[in-house]
Structure formats: C-alpha cells, structure tokens
Design a protein around this motif. Sequence first.
Motif, short mmCIF file in Angstrom:
data_model
loop_
_atom_site.label_atom_id
_atom_site.label_comp_id
_atom_site.label_asym_id
_atom_site.label_seq_id
_atom_site.Cartn_x
_atom_site.Cartn_y
_atom_site.Cartn_z
N THR A 91 -10.42 -3.81 -4.42
CA THR A 91 -10.71 -4.02 -3.01
C THR A 91 -11.94 -3.20 -2.64
O THR A 91 -12.03 -2.02 -2.99
CB THR A 91 -9.51 -3.58 -2.14
N TYR A 128 -0.91 -1.09 -4.13
CA TYR A 128 -2.23 -0.59 -3.72
C TYR A 128 -2.14 0.89 -3.40
O TYR A 128 -1.97 1.27 -2.25
CB TYR A 128 -2.67 -1.40 -2.52
N ALA A 145 -9.06 0.60 -4.64
CA ALA A 145 -10.20 0.50 -3.73
C ALA A 145 -11.42 1.06 -4.43
O ALA A 145 -11.36 2.06 -5.13
CB ALA A 145 -9.93 1.27 -2.45
N ARG A 146 -12.54 0.37 -4.24
CA ARG A 146 -13.80 0.86 -4.82
C ARG A 146 -14.87 0.76 -3.76
O ARG A 146 -15.11 -0.30 -3.21
CB ARG A 146 -14.20 0.02 -6.03
N GLY A 147 -15.50 1.88 -3.47
CA GLY A 147 -16.59 1.90 -2.51
C GLY A 147 -17.93 1.77 -3.20
O GLY A 147 -18.03 1.75 -4.43
N LEU A 193 -3.70 3.64 -2.37
CA LEU A 193 -4.98 3.95 -1.74
C LEU A 193 -5.29 5.44 -1.80
O LEU A 193 -4.42 6.28 -1.58
CB LEU A 193 -4.94 3.49 -0.28
N SER A 245 -18.54 4.75 -5.43
CA SER A 245 -17.44 5.15 -6.30
C SER A 245 -17.95 5.47 -7.70
O SER A 245 -18.83 4.79 -8.21
CB SER A 245 -16.40 4.03 -6.39
N ASN A 257 -3.77 -2.53 -7.55
CA ASN A 257 -5.01 -2.76 -6.81
C ASN A 257 -5.66 -1.39 -6.57
O ASN A 257 -4.98 -0.43 -6.23
CB ASN A 257 -4.65 -3.40 -5.47
N ARG A 310 0.83 -1.21 0.00
CA ARG A 310 0.00 0.00 0.00
C ARG A 310 0.86 1.26 0.00
O ARG A 310 1.84 1.35 0.73
CB ARG A 310 -0.87 -0.05 1.25
N GLY A 314 -13.02 -3.17 0.68
CA GLY A 314 -12.81 -2.75 2.05
C GLY A 314 -14.11 -2.80 2.83
O GLY A 314 -15.00 -3.60 2.53
N SER A 350 -16.52 -0.61 2.94
CA SER A 350 -17.64 0.20 2.43
C SER A 350 -18.84 -0.66 2.06
O SER A 350 -19.98 -0.27 2.30
CB SER A 350 -17.21 1.05 1.24
#
Length: 107
Positions: A84, A39, A63-65, A41, A68, A61, A5, A86, A88
């Motif tokens: 990822t 990653y 992150a997708r909420g 972030l 998003s 990688n 990360r 996470g 969310s």
Amino acid sequence: MINARTDAFLRRVGTPAEQLAASVERGNRYLDAGADCVYPLGTGDPTTIEKLVQAIDGPVNVARGVHSPVALAELASLGVARVTFGPSLQRHVYSWFEAEALPSLLA
C-alpha cells in the motif's frame, strides 16, 4: 477484500518484540474471523517484515512510502503479498508539482 489493520508498531505499544507478538496474534485472529489480508501498519524494517510474513497465517500487506528504505522487489522476496502506498505517493507528486511545474505554469 477485508484488509485487517494492526497498529502495535504504529503506536509503539510495548517493546519491539511485544509489538511483533501483538501484530501476529491480532493478525491471525483477524484471519480466523474472515479477513483476507493482515496490514501491520508502522514497520519498515525488513527483518521485522520477514518475521511477520512467517508468523502470520495468511497474506501480509505492507505500507511503503516514497522514501521507504525497502524496495518493492525486496518486499516481494520477503513474501509480502500486497503493498500500500497510501497518501505518500500523492503528497510527493503534489510537492513536485508545487515546486517544479506550478511556477512555470504561472510565469
């Protein structure tokens, strides 16, 4: 799997160009040290994601909420190797459960 990360975008360190440069530089160092994936972030901007994928010498990688703006298909077309969600997705389900399902169960 080692998913290395970088937090330059998340912490908003420097200008956007400096954040990109720091993420690429750190990501490539992590890969050289044996990481399997990078990653970076904190970015959800498709243009930035594409630049990261092009400049990092290995899988990226993202992150997708739940809210998003970038769809999974678009992330794939940008070359993202791993997504990822996470916490969310979990938070979204809990919010729905508390608002919609729980009241009817307790009635």
